[in-house]
Design a protein around this motif. Structure first.
Motif, short mmCIF file in Angstrom:
data_model
loop_
_atom_site.label_atom_id
_atom_site.label_comp_id
_atom_site.label_asym_id
_atom_site.label_seq_id
_atom_site.Cartn_x
_atom_site.Cartn_y
_atom_site.Cartn_z
N ALA A 134 0.82 -1.22 0.00
CA ALA A 134 0.00 0.00 0.00
C ALA A 134 0.85 1.26 0.00
O ALA A 134 1.93 1.31 0.60
CB ALA A 134 -0.91 0.01 1.22
N LYS A 135 0.35 2.29 -0.70
CA LYS A 135 1.00 3.60 -0.68
C LYS A 135 0.83 4.22 0.70
O LYS A 135 -0.25 4.20 1.29
CB LYS A 135 0.40 4.51 -1.74
N ILE A 169 -12.47 -1.40 -0.18
CA ILE A 169 -11.58 -0.32 -0.61
C ILE A 169 -10.22 -0.88 -1.04
O ILE A 169 -9.56 -0.30 -1.91
CB ILE A 169 -11.43 0.78 0.47
N ALA A 170 -9.82 -2.01 -0.47
CA ALA A 170 -8.57 -2.65 -0.91
C ALA A 170 -8.74 -3.22 -2.31
O ALA A 170 -7.85 -3.09 -3.17
CB ALA A 170 -8.17 -3.75 0.06
N TYR A 171 -9.89 -3.82 -2.57
CA TYR A 171 -10.16 -4.38 -3.90
C TYR A 171 -10.20 -3.29 -4.95
O TYR A 171 -9.57 -3.40 -6.01
CB TYR A 171 -11.49 -5.13 -3.88
N GLU A 172 -10.90 -2.20 -4.66
CA GLU A 172 -11.05 -1.12 -5.65
C GLU A 172 -9.71 -0.44 -5.96
O GLU A 172 -9.50 0.04 -7.07
CB GLU A 172 -12.05 -0.08 -5.15
N THR A 177 -2.82 0.64 -3.97
CA THR A 177 -1.72 1.03 -4.85
C THR A 177 -2.18 1.91 -6.01
O THR A 177 -1.36 2.58 -6.63
CB THR A 177 -1.00 -0.20 -5.43
N ARG A 178 -3.47 1.90 -6.34
CA ARG A 178 -3.99 2.69 -7.45
C ARG A 178 -5.16 3.53 -6.95
O ARG A 178 -6.15 3.00 -6.48
CB ARG A 178 -4.46 1.79 -8.60
N TRP A 242 -13.36 4.51 -6.14
CA TRP A 242 -13.31 4.82 -7.57
C TRP A 242 -14.62 5.37 -8.12
O TRP A 242 -15.18 4.85 -9.08
CB TRP A 242 -12.86 3.59 -8.37
N PHE A 243 -15.11 6.44 -7.51
CA PHE A 243 -16.30 7.10 -8.05
C PHE A 243 -15.91 7.87 -9.31
O PHE A 243 -14.80 8.40 -9.41
CB PHE A 243 -16.91 8.04 -7.03
#
Length: 331
Positions: A134-135, A169-172, A177-178, A242-243
């Protein structure tokens, strides 16, 4: 929760997040002005000030009174840049409610982590085990003021809710990282991801041209205008969930008071993105689905499908395992 109480909660939580993070100049009833506040607030506000102040309040006041906490934040200047009169109005209304016997529902969230079941306060060690790649800035938002935000929306009130939220939120974000769709697609990727927008010739013409590609991919849908308006790229997918699309950005402008239409890049600020994710999560009833062990329904409601459900379940199982271990660990 009534709409009035929900909007009051949003206003107060926005105030607390604003004071301790990148939206330090947001107004409870107004909009975020990037030009005025970005240079002044970025990197200059200690994210631990909120925690420090909350601990100080607990000791000084000897009670878990969110109204007095807000008054204290205002008095010591922690909420500088906000319409303090509005903060004090909410605090005064809550104190009056308490003086009259405490009947009815409070319009203020609790920010007292001692009321939580053990093990539900996120820290860097937990996040390192959960998402090792993770960032840092995305983790920092969660383990500092993010904990209070999750508390205010009831997301970390039990392990089921918190593990489901972390899983999604980890999946999205692909393990944090993105945080936005950069739009740098190959021709093959454009055809695979947007088959209704790109044939072979168009895919080749738009490949590896992020702004041009996303303007076409998202044109005339999700509230966006035609390709030439630039809405597709401007309101591209961002944040913990990711809205995307002008319609979503307009909705969360209304609900947070952060002007995401004039300043769409702010959707990519971790603290703002976390507020938006929490708002969606609670308004969509996802806490209730997590409580009822209906993770598949939760994932379907969030993503409009069960694509990659196995990935989401792995994240949820890992989060639950780590939370259980955290709860079992000695103080």
């Amino acid at each position: 929760m009534s709409n009035e109480l929900r909007m009051a909660l949003i206003a107060v939580v926005t105030a607390v997040v604003s004071a301790a993070a990148t939206i330090g100049g947001a107004y409870l009833g107004g909009f975020f002005d990037v030009a005025k506040t970005d240079a002044a607030s970025r990197g200059t506000i200690n994210l631990e000030r909120l925690k420090f102040s909350n601990e100080l309040i607990k000791g000084a006041l000897g009670s878990n009174n969110a109204a007095n906490s807000l008054m204290f934040y205002a008095d010591i200047g922690l909420l500088d840049g906000l319409t303090i009169i509005k903060v004090k109005q909410y605090a005064s209304a809550e104190n009056n409610r308490l003086k009259q016997g405490g009947g009815g529902a409070s319009i203020l969230p609790s920010f007292d982590k001692s009321a939580l079941p053990k093990g539900l306060w996120l820290d860097h060690a937990f996040m390192k085990a959960f998402a090792p790649k993770a960032k840092l800035e995305l983790v920092d938002a969660l383990v500092s003021t993010g904990n209070y935000l999750l508390l205010g929306f009831g997301i970390n009130s039990n392990a089921k809710r918190l593990s489901a939220f972390l899983a999604e939120i980890a999946y999205e974000t692909d393990g944090f990282t993105r945080f936005e769709d950069g739009g740098d697609y190959s021709a093959a990727a454009l055809k695979a991801n947007f088959p209704d927008r790109f044939d072979d010739a168009l895919a080749k013409a738009y490949a590896h041209q992020p702004e041009k590609a996303l303007n076409r991919a998202y044109a005339n849908r999700y509230g966006n205008g035609p390709e030439e308006t630039g809405d597709g790229y401007k309101f591209r997918p961002r944040g913990y969930l990711w809205f995307f699309g002008r319609a979503d950005y307009a909705r969360y402008t209304r609900e947070t008071g952060v002007d995401l239409i004039a300043n769409p890049q702010v959707m990519g600020e971790p603290q703002v993105a976390l507020l938006v994710a929490c708002l969606y999560w609670t308004s969509a009833g996802l806490n209730g689905l997590a409580d009822a062990d209906r993770f598949t329904d939760l994932a379907r409601k969030l993503n409009n499908s069960t694509l990659d459900l196995d990935v989401q379940l792995r994240y949820a199982d890992l989060a639950m395992k780590l939370l259980s271990e955290k709860a079992a660990a000695p103080e």
